[in-house]
Design a protein around this motif. Structure first.
Motif, PDB file in Angstrom:
ATOM      1  N   MET A  44     -21.577 -96.778  -5.864  1.00  0.00           N
ATOM      2  CA  MET A  44     -22.905 -97.235  -5.449  1.00  0.00           C
ATOM      3  C   MET A  44     -22.869 -98.274  -4.323  1.00  0.00           C
ATOM      4  O   MET A  44     -23.753 -99.133  -4.233  1.00  0.00           O
ATOM      5  CB  MET A  44     -23.724 -97.721  -6.659  1.00  0.00           C
ATOM      6  CG  MET A  44     -24.040 -96.566  -7.599  1.00  0.00           C
ATOM      7  SD  MET A  44     -24.847 -97.035  -9.137  1.00  0.00           S
ATOM      8  CE  MET A  44     -26.412 -97.623  -8.538  1.00  0.00           C
ATOM      9  N   ARG A  47     -26.416 -95.867  -2.053  1.00  0.00           N
ATOM     10  CA  ARG A  47     -27.156 -95.368  -3.212  1.00  0.00           C
ATOM     11  C   ARG A  47     -28.598 -95.067  -2.804  1.00  0.00           C
ATOM     12  O   ARG A  47     -29.015 -95.365  -1.688  1.00  0.00           O
ATOM     13  CB  ARG A  47     -27.116 -96.399  -4.367  1.00  0.00           C
ATOM     14  CG  ARG A  47     -27.450 -97.793  -3.855  1.00  0.00           C
ATOM     15  CD  ARG A  47     -28.260 -98.606  -4.755  1.00  0.00           C
ATOM     16  NE  ARG A  47     -29.542 -98.022  -5.044  1.00  0.00           N
ATOM     17  CZ  ARG A  47     -30.603 -98.073  -4.208  1.00  0.00           C
ATOM     18  NH1 ARG A  47     -30.517 -98.651  -3.011  1.00  0.00           N
ATOM     19  NH2 ARG A  47     -31.748 -97.528  -4.558  1.00  0.00           N
ATOM     20  N   GLY A  48     -29.328 -94.426  -3.729  1.00  0.00           N
ATOM     21  CA  GLY A  48     -30.677 -93.946  -3.405  1.00  0.00           C
ATOM     22  C   GLY A  48     -30.530 -92.484  -3.006  1.00  0.00           C
ATOM     23  O   GLY A  48     -29.644 -92.140  -2.200  1.00  0.00           O
ATOM     24  N   ALA A  49     -31.403 -91.638  -3.550  1.00  0.00           N
ATOM     25  CA  ALA A  49     -31.208 -90.190  -3.420  1.00  0.00           C
ATOM     26  C   ALA A  49     -31.026 -89.704  -1.969  1.00  0.00           C
ATOM     27  O   ALA A  49     -30.026 -89.049  -1.651  1.00  0.00           O
ATOM     28  CB  ALA A  49     -32.359 -89.465  -4.115  1.00  0.00           C
ATOM     29  N   ARG A  90     -21.997 -87.938  -7.804  1.00  0.00           N
ATOM     30  CA  ARG A  90     -23.081 -88.355  -8.711  1.00  0.00           C
ATOM     31  C   ARG A  90     -23.915 -87.102  -9.016  1.00  0.00           C
ATOM     32  O   ARG A  90     -24.185 -86.307  -8.112  1.00  0.00           O
ATOM     33  CB  ARG A  90     -23.963 -89.458  -8.091  1.00  0.00           C
ATOM     34  CG  ARG A  90     -23.257 -90.810  -8.006  1.00  0.00           C
ATOM     35  CD  ARG A  90     -24.203 -91.928  -7.621  1.00  0.00           C
ATOM     36  NE  ARG A  90     -24.991 -92.403  -8.764  1.00  0.00           N
ATOM     37  CZ  ARG A  90     -25.989 -93.279  -8.648  1.00  0.00           C
ATOM     38  NH1 ARG A  90     -26.346 -93.731  -7.448  1.00  0.00           N
ATOM     39  NH2 ARG A  90     -26.654 -93.674  -9.716  1.00  0.00           N
ATOM     40  N   THR A 182     -39.121 -94.384   0.895  1.00  0.00           N
ATOM     41  CA  THR A 182     -40.088 -93.418   0.354  1.00  0.00           C
ATOM     42  C   THR A 182     -41.270 -94.190  -0.249  1.00  0.00           C
ATOM     43  O   THR A 182     -42.242 -94.471   0.444  1.00  0.00           O
ATOM     44  CB  THR A 182     -39.403 -92.509  -0.683  1.00  0.00           C
ATOM     45  OG1 THR A 182     -38.806 -93.316  -1.696  1.00  0.00           O
ATOM     46  CG2 THR A 182     -38.349 -91.625  -0.020  1.00  0.00           C
ATOM     47  N   GLN A 209     -31.382-103.245  -8.655  1.00  0.00           N
ATOM     48  CA  GLN A 209     -31.787-102.770  -7.319  1.00  0.00           C
ATOM     49  C   GLN A 209     -33.129-103.383  -6.911  1.00  0.00           C
ATOM     50  O   GLN A 209     -33.392-103.562  -5.728  1.00  0.00           O
ATOM     51  CB  GLN A 209     -31.890-101.243  -7.309  1.00  0.00           C
ATOM     52  CG  GLN A 209     -30.575-100.511  -7.438  1.00  0.00           C
ATOM     53  CD  GLN A 209     -30.253-100.154  -8.858  1.00  0.00           C
ATOM     54  OE1 GLN A 209     -30.616-100.874  -9.795  1.00  0.00           O
ATOM     55  NE2 GLN A 209     -29.590 -99.040  -9.074  1.00  0.00           N
ATOM     56  N   ASP A 250     -35.333 -89.070  -7.859  1.00  0.00           N
ATOM     57  CA  ASP A 250     -33.999 -88.524  -7.573  1.00  0.00           C
ATOM     58  C   ASP A 250     -33.986 -87.009  -7.649  1.00  0.00           C
ATOM     59  O   ASP A 250     -33.137 -86.358  -7.040  1.00  0.00           O
ATOM     60  CB  ASP A 250     -32.974 -89.106  -8.545  1.00  0.00           C
ATOM     61  CG  ASP A 250     -32.636 -90.528  -8.128  1.00  0.00           C
ATOM     62  OD1 ASP A 250     -33.439 -91.434  -8.434  1.00  0.00           O
ATOM     63  OD2 ASP A 250     -31.612 -90.712  -7.447  1.00  0.00           O
ATOM     64  N   ASN A 260     -35.964 -90.262 -12.255  1.00  0.00           N
ATOM     65  CA  ASN A 260     -35.834 -91.452 -11.397  1.00  0.00           C
ATOM     66  C   ASN A 260     -35.140 -92.547 -12.216  1.00  0.00           C
ATOM     67  O   ASN A 260     -34.838 -92.354 -13.407  1.00  0.00           O
ATOM     68  CB  ASN A 260     -37.209 -91.907 -10.887  1.00  0.00           C
ATOM     69  CG  ASN A 260     -37.108 -92.960  -9.792  1.00  0.00           C
ATOM     70  OD1 ASN A 260     -36.369 -92.769  -8.826  1.00  0.00           O
ATOM     71  ND2 ASN A 260     -37.812 -94.070  -9.933  1.00  0.00           N
ATOM     72  N   LYS A 261     -34.904 -93.660 -11.591  1.00  0.00           N
ATOM     73  CA  LYS A 261     -34.179 -94.770 -12.209  1.00  0.00           C
ATOM     74  C   LYS A 261     -34.670 -95.059 -13.629  1.00  0.00           C
ATOM     75  O   LYS A 261     -35.878 -95.048 -13.893  1.00  0.00           O
ATOM     76  CB  LYS A 261     -34.338 -96.000 -11.308  1.00  0.00           C
ATOM     77  CG  LYS A 261     -33.671 -97.268 -11.761  1.00  0.00           C
ATOM     78  CD  LYS A 261     -32.200 -97.107 -12.083  1.00  0.00           C
ATOM     79  CE  LYS A 261     -31.385 -96.502 -10.971  1.00  0.00           C
ATOM     80  NZ  LYS A 261     -30.039 -96.054 -11.421  1.00  0.00           N
TER      81      LYS A 261
END
Ligand code: MRU
Length: 356
Positions: A44, A47-49, A90, A182, A209, A250, A260-261
């Motif tokens: 990470m 990171r982030g899709a 991932r 986004t 995050q 994601d 998502n997270k």
């Protein structure tokens, strides 16, 4: 704007802003092939899709750039191995697989490396999808701000000339994407339009995050914000302090379920209970029409140590067992608006064709 991913002009390296160190240290790490890129994704550092997909695309192009001189069968094997390595870094963000497939399509169009120019074409495709992501994110911001405003106005939840406070989760800004972000792009747009009064950023346990990265980006933008522990979201809503929840994604399944997270599902339930719109923003590269529902989305589980902490910062009783899923699934029934670069869309979704 923060640049999380910087491709070198030489096409021999890519610099990634190491997000594990932010906001205390702004240090770039350099990747040169698939192995180090996959490791940066797994750990990470990036990171982030959308950012994961862009980094993986560059990683594959870099890898093949270093193997230009090999005989064709060895180059083909190198492509397959690098592809697999990156795809395994991932599991949840579908943008990773989408980006790798885009490069695979280019590779195939060049006779799997047989035709001259294949390696240059891989690099150019990585650059293209990086640039496309930025442009799409700008549109997500514009489309999302407009759709959310229209929704709130339609319900009399905001007056003409009024402003709203928004709750967001994790980090969906420039750091998590090719640029702009986004969900963060919607916040930025609302702010520029004078329609945003305040952002509440959930700190996003266990990797913070929200508290580290979103707070840092909001500071840079000069947007007023407050960080809250994730479990304060319900109290905020009950006190009428937020008018909308805006998050990223994601992976979005065909029926509109959203991975998502971890903690996103909890927010969606709370938003529903308080009559607050729950908005999901993502580029169409996050739509996964091949996965019928959220149940089929693979959810990454990460090292318990992320939750337990380690010396000198231990959070839990020594030996306390931990479950550490990195993502959860929010059912489509709890989502008010799905925003993409194409505007407000509704399920069922098909996958994004590999190129626009
Ligand atoms: O584990 P992370 O930090 O990669 O998770 C990121 C998220 O869940 C984001 O909300 C999602 O990728 C959307 S980013 C534009």
């Amino acid at each position: 704007m923060v640049e999380a991913i910087i491709p070198e002009e030489t096409r021999e390296a890519v610099r990634l802003l190491d997000q594990r160190l932010l906001p205390w240290e702004e240090r770039y790490l350099t990747v040169r092939e698939a192995q180090d890129t996959a490791e940066a994704i797994r750990q990470m550092a990036v990171r982030g899709a959308p950012a994961i997909g862009i980094a993986a695309a560059y990683g594959l192009a870099l890898h093949m750039g270093r193997r230009k001189g090999l005989p064709l069968p060895d180059r083909r094997r190198a492509f397959r191995e690098a592809y697999r390595l990156l795809a395994e870094s991932r599991p949840t963000a579908v943008n990773l697989f989408w980006a790798l497939r885009r490069l695979a399509q280019v590779w195939e169009a060049y006779g799997e490396g047989e035709r001259p120019g294949a390696v240059d074409a891989l690099w150019e495709e990585a650059r293209r999808l990086h640039e496309e992501d930025r442009q799409q994110n700008r549109r997500i911001g514009q489309q999302g701000a407009e759709a959310l405003w229209a929704y709130l106005r339609g319900r009399g939840a905001v007056q003409e000339g009024g402003r709203i406070a928004v709750y967001t989760h994790c980090n969906t800004g420039s750091l998590a994407t090719g640029g702009y972000g986004t969900a963060f792009s919607i916040l930025r747009q609302l702010w520029q339009e004078g329609r945003l009064s305040h952002v509440y950023a959930g700190e996003t346990r266990p990797r913070f995050q929200g508290g580290r990265l979103t707070a840092w980006e909001l500071q840079k933008e000069g947007i007023p914000f407050t960080v809250v522990v994730d479990s304060a979201a319900g109290a905020l809503m009950a006190q009428g302090k937020v008018q909308a929840v805006v998050v990223g994604a994601d992976r979005i399944a065909r029926n509109g379920d959203v991975a998502n997270k971890i903690g996103t599902y909890t927010l969606a339930v709370l938003a529903k209970a308080h009559g607050i719109p729950f908005v999901v923003a993502a580029p169409t590269s996050t739509l996964d029409g091949d996965t019928p529902t959220g149940e089929a989305i693979p959810i990454e589980e990460r090292d318990p140590e992320e939750v337990q902490g380690k010396e000198p910062c231990r959070y839990l009783a020594p030996g306390a067992p931990v479950w550490n899923p990195a993502f959860d699934v929010t059912p489509a029934s709890l989502v008010t608006l799905w925003i993409t670069e194409k505007g407000s869309v509704k399920p069922p979704f098909s996958s994004n064709p590999l190129s626009l």
